[in-house]
Design a protein around this motif. Structure first.
Motif, short mmCIF file in Angstrom:
data_model
loop_
_atom_site.label_atom_id
_atom_site.label_comp_id
_atom_site.label_asym_id
_atom_site.label_seq_id
_atom_site.Cartn_x
_atom_site.Cartn_y
_atom_site.Cartn_z
N LYS A 1 21.13 52.02 36.71
CA LYS A 1 20.11 52.77 37.42
C LYS A 1 18.96 51.81 37.78
O LYS A 1 18.82 50.78 37.13
CB LYS A 1 19.64 53.98 36.61
N HIS A 2 18.27 52.07 38.87
CA HIS A 2 18.43 53.22 39.75
C HIS A 2 18.90 52.67 41.09
O HIS A 2 18.15 51.91 41.73
CB HIS A 2 17.13 53.99 39.91
N ASP B 1 16.86 47.59 38.37
CA ASP B 1 15.86 47.44 39.40
C ASP B 1 15.14 46.10 39.24
O ASP B 1 14.74 45.73 38.13
CB ASP B 1 14.83 48.57 39.31
N TYR C 1 14.36 51.73 44.08
CA TYR C 1 13.30 52.44 43.36
C TYR C 1 12.10 51.54 43.03
O TYR C 1 10.95 51.95 43.13
CB TYR C 1 13.92 53.00 42.09
N SER D 1 19.08 56.28 42.97
CA SER D 1 17.62 56.19 42.97
C SER D 1 17.01 57.44 43.60
O SER D 1 17.59 58.05 44.50
CB SER D 1 17.20 54.95 43.76
#
Length: 806
Positions: free
Chosen positions: A233-234, A191, A238, A280
């Protein structure tokens, strides 16, 4: 021997044979998971935590102000505890994954190995064809388990600007996971930060997509080199939640989404070969990612060529019903997610238990199930789980999860991440014999402040009521005492990290008056869901120092000015805090982003000069607590413009900034050509010289700006970097090879926006510097030709070569 057990066949042949043999119920079992846990974190003093964990498959009564509040290691965990099923039911027809056998209770490596082996034996016994489960764990700051090395938080990786080092660290983490029988790690986080108030800033690598993508790809390569599946991730959106609030909606347009948030993930997929992706929790412009076929299938698989598994963030599939309200019940939620391309439900089978009903109601087909199962079985065969000689790791005795090798890597990452923001000459500190150093502040004697929220001491032990961290480590006071053997180091807390207790400020100010030098240590202690000042679910209303720490800082600075003492401000945090009004009054400012188990020594070493700081900011440090955009990637309207607004969004210390105890000169910018076509490339080179009197490292940063584009573009954006270590008087030539694809963006069509990626003709402003705001070398590159649409497979990176020249 069954063909799926025969390594003599190709992976695809083995998968086809096994898939053809499975019943529908057995296929669905491969898409689920099981989490063996109780309502507590396992045994306390005098109990066997493994035995305590095994003793009950039923959840204990929740505790805390809200159900399960003090006990959760995943969002809304207590809400789902009541509906949990035991292993007998969950694995009745087989099982896809085992969730965090090591990571949610304080078990030793040996006990965890035995527990995992026992669970695997139960899973294979229940599976008609003896198919084991994939075991996954968290590993963002190292293996999240008792006694494992705690590495610096991911935001500190960004501060190193050193992908090779991060790859080595990840390889060590992967080796530890593999040694105990874990197959998949739920890291790294890719992210890109858009709002500093978000609690999970500490888990990110920074605010620039190229920095995040480069270091995240390095982590993926390192972890997977040990035979462990990495999990991005995510995916995706997010970090751009409204107001920095965890799980909040993401009100973002497709262009910003595609140009800022997606590139880091694409790099790790296409350049890193990552084998798994986690969705997410977000809904982006109203569409929950867990049900977004366009993102999970069209973008990820059709355009980027991803062939691995997509796993759900914990309970994100039932959230389609309960939180997003796009599904009427769990059957519909499961059908939506599987149809979108979400293969495996974590942390336990919930909505996917109803997939047969989803088929019966026409929401999905069995072919959709087959597609997901094929991906799961491919992983299991690639991991060797279906080889005839496979057995779970049976003996964990003698496994050292905090080895000297690990410690050495943790030390290097910490040392390279410490960032010197300001220095009037007081650093490095060389105290006279018998002088007194006051170390003041709540992070100075709390080693947990060096750890991220997904470190085991903060993730599990602190919420279990333990004051132990499970491994040896010095806090800052201890590290300073060891570093400055000729000085007297004294400490006063002043105020707690968060609680509103000012009774210790007077003691702190008295200590200032009795000391020759003051080190003021403020910042965060990570936790989860409101139990810390940083971490998952620990979002901030603004960027003021937590609690009364700002008040403490003002009092200490007032006392120091009255006494004529110098103050060195040390911020140990997971997010940047507004330092305007404080930094200007300090003799030096040091930023340490949760530097891990070796963090105390690293900070003390920078203060003493034993370590020449080489960290650079992966994120800006704001001047004031509010009214700032939270990223240097701003178009003209997002930056300062006199007369437009009374708010100045420019940071106090910009992205990429960091000082050294030596000096560096950047000279001789050269372009291999001043003009390229829209499908061409250019070599950009410059010389960096260590013009000081000691060895050090400079991060040479290459930026690009597009002054006249078809849509509003960032004023400048990092497109390449190199960390260059030089001896005094030594110089190096740094050469960046920049493809025209690196200037591409999602542009408009001839009538309206069509979000196609283009390179268009015109001037590109290239610059090389020491930060996003210190770019002394400038040049213009002309791009000629027709607008070019950039298809799949675009160039994502900027190769760099460094050659010593004298």
């Amino acid at each position: 021997m069954h063909p799926w057990n025969d390594p003599g066949h190709t992976v695809a042949e083995r998968v086809d044979a096994l898939l053809a043999e499975l019943t529908l119920e057995e296929k669905i079992g491969q898409l689920g998971s099981y989490w063996s846990r109780t309502g507590s974190h396992g045994g306390g003093s005098g109990t066997d935590p493994v035995a305590s964990q095994v003793a009950s498959e039923e959840p204990a009564e929740p505790t805390g102000d809200r159900p399960g509040a003090g006990d959760e290691v995943a969002p809304m965990q207590a809400v789902f505890d009541a509906a949990r099923k035991g292993l007998d039911k969950t694995a009745e027809h087989g099982l896809g994954q085992l969730t965090r056998v090591f990571g949610t209770a304080p078990v030793t490596a040996a006990d965890g190995v035995r527990r995992l082996a026992d669970l695997q034996q139960q899973v294979t016994a229940r599976s008609r064809l003896g198919i084991p489960a994939i075991a996954h764990e968290e590993c963002l700051t190292g293996f999240t388990t008792l006694g494992a090395t705690v590495y610096p938080a991911a935001i500190a990786w960004g501060a190193t600007f050193d992908p090779e080092l991060i790859e080595q660290m990840a390889a060590a983490i992967g080796s530890d996971l593999a040694a105990v029988g874990v197959h998949q790690g739920l890291s790294p986080l890719l992210d890109v930060v858009r709002d500093y108030r978000w609690g999970r800033v500490e888990e990110t690598i920074g605010e620039d997509p190229y920095l995040v993508g480069t270091l995240g790809t390095a982590y993926v390569k390192g972890l997977q080199s040990a035979g462990v599946i990495a999990t991005l991730k995510h995916f995706c959106g997010y970090s751009a939640s409204r107001a920095g609030r965890n799980h909040a909606p993401v009100p973002m347009g497709r262009r910003e989404f595609g140009d800022v948030l997606l590139p880091s993930f694409e790099m790790a997929v296409r350049l890193g070969g990552v084998r798994s992706v986690m969705n997410s929790y977000s809904d982006v412009d109203g569409v929950p990612v867990a049900a977004d076929h366009d993102l999970l299938t069209r973008t990820l698989r059709d355009h980027w060529g991803f062939s691995g598994t997509v796993v759900s963030d914990y309970w994100s599939i039932p959230f389609l019903q309960t939180m997003h309200r796009v599904a009427a019940d769990s059957t519909e939620a499961g059908g939506l997610a599987l149809a979108a391309g979400l293969d495996v439900e974590l942390p336990e089978t919930s909505a996917y238990a109803d997939l047969a009903k989803a088929i019966g109601s026409g929401l999905i087909t069995e072919q959709t199930v087959d597609t997901a199962v094929r991906r799961v079985l491919t992983h299991k065969i690639e991991l060797g789980l279906l080889d005839p000689d496979w057995q779970p790791v049976a003996d964990g005795d003698g496994i050292d999860l905090d080895s000297d090798h690990n410690r050495g890597l943790a030390r290097r990452v910490a040392e390279e991440s410490i960032t010197l923001l300001a220095n009037d000459g007081v650093l490095p500190v060389r105290p006279d014999h018998g002088s007194t150093i006051a170390v003041i502040g709540p992070v100075a004697d709390d080693v947990r402040t060096f750890f991220g929220c997904y470190s085991f001491p903060n993730h599990v032990l602190s919420r279990a009521g333990s004051t132990d961290i499970g491994l040896p480590a010095d806090d800052l006071v201890g590290a300073m005492t060891a570093e400055f053997v000729d000085a007297q180091v004294r400490h006063a807390q002043g105020v707690p990290i968060l609680e509103a207790d000012s009774t210790g400020i007077d003691e702190a100010t008295r200590l200032v008056g009795d000391s020759d030098l003051v080190v003021l240590a403020v910042g965060d202690r990570a936790g989860m869901f409101g139990t810390g000042t940083s971490g998952e679910g620990c979002d901030s209303v603004d960027l003021s120092l937590p609690g009364l720490q700002g008040r403490l800082a003002e009092a200490v600075l007032d006392a120091a000015e009255a006494a004529g003492s110098a103050v060195i401000l040390v911020v140990v945090s997971g997010r940047p805090y507004a330092l305007g009004g404080l930094a200007e009054r300090c003799a030096a400012v040091v930023q340490a982003f949760m530097p891990g188990v070796e963090g105390g020594s690293a900070i003390a070493g920078v203060l003493s000069g034993r370590i020449n700081p080489s960290g650079r900011l992966p994120i800006g440090i704001p001047d004031h607590p509010g009214g700032q955009p939270g990223s240097y990637l701003a178009p003209p309207l997002g930056w300062y413009s006199d007369g437009v607004s009374n708010l100045d969004p420019r940071p106090l210390y910009p992205f990429g900034h960091g000082l050294s105890y030596t000096s560096f000169d950047l000279v001789d910018l050269e372009l291999s050509t001043e003009q390229i076509n829209t499908d061409g490339a250019v070599e950009v080179s410059a010389t960096v010289i260590n013009s000081g009197d000691r060895a050090g490292a400079e991060v040479v940063q290459l930026y690009a700006g597009d002054p006249v584009a078809r849509v509003a573009r960032p004023l400048k954006q990092l497109i390449g970097f190199a960390k260059v270590a030089l001896q005094p008087g030594e110089a190096a030539r740094v050469r960046f090879t920049v493809d025209a694809d690196r200037f591409s963006y999602l542009g408009p069509g001839p009538v309206g926006p069509d979000y196609r990626r283009i390179v268009d003709p015109g001037v590109i402003e290239l610059s090389i510097g020491r930060s996003s705001e210190d770019r002394p070398l400038q040049a213009e590159l002309m791009i000629t030709g027709a607008v070019r649409e950039v298809g799949d497979g675009r160039v994502l990176d900027t190769p760099v070569a460094v050659t010593t020249v004298r």
